[in-house]
Design a protein around this motif. Structure first.
Motif, mmCIF file in Angstrom:
data_model
loop_
_atom_site.group_PDB
_atom_site.id
_atom_site.type_symbol
_atom_site.label_atom_id
_atom_site.label_comp_id
_atom_site.label_asym_id
_atom_site.label_seq_id
_atom_site.Cartn_x
_atom_site.Cartn_y
_atom_site.Cartn_z
ATOM 1 N N GLY A 1 1.292 -20.521 -112.429
ATOM 2 C CA GLY A 1 0.787 -21.714 -111.742
ATOM 3 C C GLY A 1 1.792 -22.840 -111.741
ATOM 4 O O GLY A 1 1.797 -23.688 -110.853
ATOM 5 N N ALA A 2 2.663 -22.887 -112.749
ATOM 6 C CA ALA A 2 3.688 -23.921 -112.831
ATOM 7 C C ALA A 2 4.971 -23.497 -112.123
ATOM 8 O O ALA A 2 5.989 -24.184 -112.208
ATOM 9 N N GLY A 3 4.946 -22.367 -111.443
ATOM 10 C CA GLY A 3 6.135 -21.898 -110.743
ATOM 11 C C GLY A 3 7.162 -21.271 -111.666
ATOM 12 O O GLY A 3 8.352 -21.240 -111.348
ATOM 13 N N LEU A 4 6.716 -20.777 -112.810
ATOM 14 C CA LEU A 4 7.613 -20.168 -113.792
ATOM 15 C C LEU A 4 7.287 -18.692 -113.957
ATOM 16 O O LEU A 4 7.157 -18.169 -115.067
ATOM 17 N N GLY A 5 7.159 -18.011 -112.841
ATOM 18 C CA GLY A 5 6.831 -16.585 -112.860
ATOM 19 C C GLY A 5 7.828 -15.761 -113.658
ATOM 20 O O GLY A 5 7.461 -14.766 -114.284
ATOM 21 N N HIS A 6 9.108 -16.158 -113.665
ATOM 22 C CA HIS A 6 10.119 -15.422 -114.414
ATOM 23 C C HIS A 6 9.826 -15.464 -115.913
ATOM 24 O O HIS A 6 10.100 -14.511 -116.638
ATOM 25 N N LEU A 7 9.239 -16.596 -116.397
ATOM 26 C CA LEU A 7 8.854 -16.669 -117.806
ATOM 27 C C LEU A 7 7.621 -15.820 -118.077
ATOM 28 O O LEU A 7 7.523 -15.172 -119.124
ATOM 29 N N ALA A 8 6.686 -15.820 -117.133
ATOM 30 C CA ALA A 8 5.469 -15.023 -117.301
ATOM 31 C C ALA A 8 5.820 -13.554 -117.456
ATOM 32 O O ALA A 8 5.240 -12.855 -118.284
#
Length: 184
Positions: A159-166
Protein backbone atom coordinates in the motif's frame (compact mmCIF):
# COMPACT_ATOMS: atom_id res chain seq x y z
CA UNK A 1 -27.26 38.66 32.21
CA UNK A 2 -25.78 35.25 32.69
CA UNK A 3 -25.51 34.53 36.40
CA UNK A 4 -23.65 32.08 38.56
CA UNK A 5 -24.65 30.53 41.86
CA UNK A 6 -22.64 30.04 45.04
CA UNK A 7 -24.00 33.33 46.36
CA UNK A 8 -21.35 35.27 44.44
CA UNK A 9 -23.68 36.98 42.01
CA UNK A 10 -21.09 37.00 39.23
CA UNK A 11 -22.69 38.02 35.96
CA UNK A 12 -21.76 38.57 32.36
CA UNK A 13 -23.88 40.52 29.86
CA UNK A 14 -25.44 37.94 27.49
CA UNK A 15 -25.09 40.20 24.46
CA UNK A 16 -21.34 40.57 25.04
CA UNK A 17 -20.47 36.91 25.64
CA UNK A 18 -18.96 35.35 22.54
CA UNK A 19 -19.40 31.70 21.71
CA UNK A 20 -16.99 29.54 19.72
CA UNK A 21 -17.99 26.28 18.07
CA UNK A 22 -15.56 23.35 17.99
CA UNK A 23 -14.99 24.15 14.31
CA UNK A 24 -14.07 27.75 15.12
CA UNK A 25 -11.67 26.57 17.85
CA UNK A 26 -9.98 24.28 15.32
CA UNK A 27 -9.62 27.24 12.94
CA UNK A 28 -8.12 29.46 15.62
CA UNK A 29 -5.71 26.72 16.68
CA UNK A 30 -4.52 26.40 13.09
CA UNK A 31 -4.17 30.17 12.67
CA UNK A 32 -3.45 32.82 15.25
CA UNK A 33 -3.96 30.49 18.18
CA UNK A 34 -6.25 30.20 21.15
CA UNK A 35 -5.72 29.20 24.78
CA UNK A 36 -8.22 26.68 26.05
CA UNK A 37 -9.08 26.96 29.76
CA UNK A 38 -10.92 24.14 31.53
CA UNK A 39 -13.03 25.44 34.45
CA UNK A 40 -13.84 21.96 35.76
CA UNK A 41 -12.29 20.47 38.91
CA UNK A 42 -8.81 18.93 38.74
CA UNK A 43 -9.98 15.26 38.83
CA UNK A 44 -12.31 15.93 35.89
CA UNK A 45 -9.50 17.66 34.00
CA UNK A 46 -7.12 14.75 34.64
CA UNK A 47 -9.68 12.25 33.34
CA UNK A 48 -10.30 14.03 30.03
CA UNK A 49 -10.02 17.49 28.52
CA UNK A 50 -9.49 19.22 25.22
CA UNK A 51 -6.05 18.61 23.71
CA UNK A 52 -3.72 21.34 24.94
CA UNK A 53 -6.16 22.76 27.50
CA UNK A 54 -4.99 24.33 30.75
CA UNK A 55 -6.73 23.75 34.06
CA UNK A 56 -8.25 26.78 35.82
CA UNK A 57 -10.85 25.18 38.13
CA UNK A 58 -13.69 27.40 39.26
CA UNK A 59 -13.68 25.81 42.73
CA UNK A 60 -9.94 26.41 43.15
CA UNK A 61 -10.37 30.01 42.03
CA UNK A 62 -13.08 30.46 44.67
CA UNK A 63 -11.56 28.63 47.61
CA UNK A 64 -7.78 28.27 47.01
CA UNK A 65 -6.91 31.11 44.67
CA UNK A 66 -3.21 31.00 45.61
CA UNK A 67 -2.88 27.65 43.80
CA UNK A 68 -3.77 29.25 40.47
CA UNK A 69 -2.62 32.83 41.11
CA UNK A 70 0.33 32.61 38.70
CA UNK A 71 -1.97 31.60 35.83
CA UNK A 72 -4.52 34.27 36.79
CA UNK A 73 -1.78 36.93 36.83
CA UNK A 74 -0.48 35.74 33.46
CA UNK A 75 -3.93 35.83 31.84
CA UNK A 76 -4.82 39.25 33.23
CA UNK A 77 -1.36 40.74 32.58
CA UNK A 78 -1.14 39.63 28.95
CA UNK A 79 -2.85 41.71 26.29
CA UNK A 80 -2.58 39.18 23.48
CA UNK A 81 -4.41 36.07 22.55
CA UNK A 82 -7.86 34.59 22.39
CA UNK A 83 -9.08 32.67 25.46
CA UNK A 84 -11.77 30.00 25.24
CA UNK A 85 -13.32 28.76 28.51
CA UNK A 86 -15.32 25.59 28.97
CA UNK A 87 -16.75 23.09 31.43
CA UNK A 88 -18.90 20.03 30.66
CA UNK A 89 -21.85 21.70 28.92
CA UNK A 90 -22.68 25.17 27.67
CA UNK A 91 -25.10 26.88 25.39
CA UNK A 92 -28.76 27.57 24.97
CA UNK A 93 -29.53 23.99 23.94
CA UNK A 94 -27.46 22.36 26.68
CA UNK A 95 -30.03 22.95 29.43
CA UNK A 96 -27.65 25.22 31.34
CA UNK A 97 -26.54 28.69 30.36
CA UNK A 98 -24.35 29.54 33.36
CA UNK A 99 -21.63 26.97 33.92
CA UNK A 100 -18.41 27.03 35.87
CA UNK A 101 -16.63 28.81 33.03
CA UNK A 102 -18.94 31.81 33.46
CA UNK A 103 -17.77 32.26 37.05
CA UNK A 104 -14.12 32.10 35.94
CA UNK A 105 -14.75 34.58 33.13
CA UNK A 106 -16.65 36.98 35.43
CA UNK A 107 -13.86 36.79 38.00
CA UNK A 108 -11.20 37.56 35.38
CA UNK A 109 -13.34 40.38 34.00
CA UNK A 110 -13.46 41.93 37.49
CA UNK A 111 -9.64 41.73 37.59
CA UNK A 112 -9.39 43.65 34.32
CA UNK A 113 -9.25 40.99 31.60
CA UNK A 114 -11.33 42.35 28.69
CA UNK A 115 -14.39 40.31 27.83
CA UNK A 116 -13.48 40.83 24.16
CA UNK A 117 -10.58 38.36 24.66
CA UNK A 118 -12.81 35.71 26.24
CA UNK A 119 -15.24 33.27 24.69
CA UNK A 120 -17.20 30.19 25.75
CA UNK A 121 -17.04 26.87 23.96
CA UNK A 122 -20.51 26.06 22.66
CA UNK A 123 -21.50 22.70 24.07
CA UNK A 124 -18.51 22.56 26.42
CA UNK A 125 -16.48 19.36 26.63
CA UNK A 126 -19.57 17.27 25.87
CA UNK A 127 -20.21 19.26 22.69
CA UNK A 128 -16.56 18.88 21.71
CA UNK A 129 -16.78 15.09 22.03
CA UNK A 130 -20.19 14.93 20.32
CA UNK A 131 -18.63 16.75 17.34
CA UNK A 132 -16.26 13.79 16.90
CA UNK A 133 -13.19 15.41 18.41
CA UNK A 134 -10.93 13.69 20.96
CA UNK A 135 -10.82 14.42 24.69
CA UNK A 136 -7.70 12.64 25.93
CA UNK A 137 -6.54 12.54 29.55
CA UNK A 138 -4.83 15.79 30.54
CA UNK A 139 -1.27 16.13 29.33
CA UNK A 140 -1.63 13.41 26.73
CA UNK A 141 -2.20 14.21 23.11
CA UNK A 142 -4.22 11.86 20.98
CA UNK A 143 -2.10 9.61 18.80
CA UNK A 144 -3.04 9.79 15.14
CA UNK A 145 -5.21 6.92 14.03
CA UNK A 146 -3.69 4.80 11.31
CA UNK A 147 -5.97 3.45 8.64
CA UNK A 148 -6.81 -0.23 8.79
CA UNK A 149 -4.45 -2.34 6.71
CA UNK A 150 -5.57 -5.47 4.95
CA UNK A 151 -2.95 -8.05 4.20
CA UNK A 152 -0.87 -7.40 7.32
CA UNK A 153 2.73 -6.27 6.95
CA UNK A 154 2.89 -7.25 3.28
CA UNK A 155 -0.27 -5.23 2.59
CA UNK A 156 1.18 -2.26 4.44
CA UNK A 157 4.35 -2.34 2.34
CA UNK A 158 2.46 -2.79 -0.91
CA UNK A 159 0.00 0.00 0.00
CA UNK A 160 2.95 2.33 0.59
CA UNK A 161 4.41 1.49 -2.82
CA UNK A 162 7.14 -0.71 -1.33
CA UNK A 163 6.25 -3.96 -3.04
CA UNK A 164 9.95 -4.86 -3.34
CA UNK A 165 10.16 -4.89 0.49
CA UNK A 166 6.98 -6.95 0.77
CA UNK A 167 8.52 -9.61 -1.48
CA UNK A 168 11.59 -9.80 0.76
CA UNK A 169 9.64 -10.33 4.01
CA UNK A 170 9.64 -13.78 5.61
CA UNK A 171 6.17 -15.33 5.27
CA UNK A 172 5.93 -15.85 9.05
CA UNK A 173 6.50 -12.18 9.92
CA UNK A 174 3.30 -10.42 10.98
CA UNK A 175 2.55 -6.76 11.54
CA UNK A 176 2.11 -7.43 15.27
CA UNK A 177 5.47 -9.23 15.52
CA UNK A 178 7.23 -6.41 13.64
CA UNK A 179 5.67 -3.79 15.95
CA UNK A 180 6.64 -5.80 19.05
CA UNK A 181 10.21 -6.17 17.79
CA UNK A 182 10.44 -2.45 17.07
CA UNK A 183 9.38 -1.51 20.62
CA UNK A 184 11.53 -4.02 22.48
Amino acid sequence: MVGVGYGKGATLPDEEVRWLTPEQVDGLRAGEGVRLLDARDAPEFQKASLPGAESLPQSTLMFSRGKVQALVDELVGSQAGELCFFANTAGPNAGITAGREVYVMAFLLELGLPLTRMARLRGGLNGWVESGRPAPPAGREVAPQLPAVSGGLRGLCEGAGLGHLAAALPPSLTLEAAAAAATS
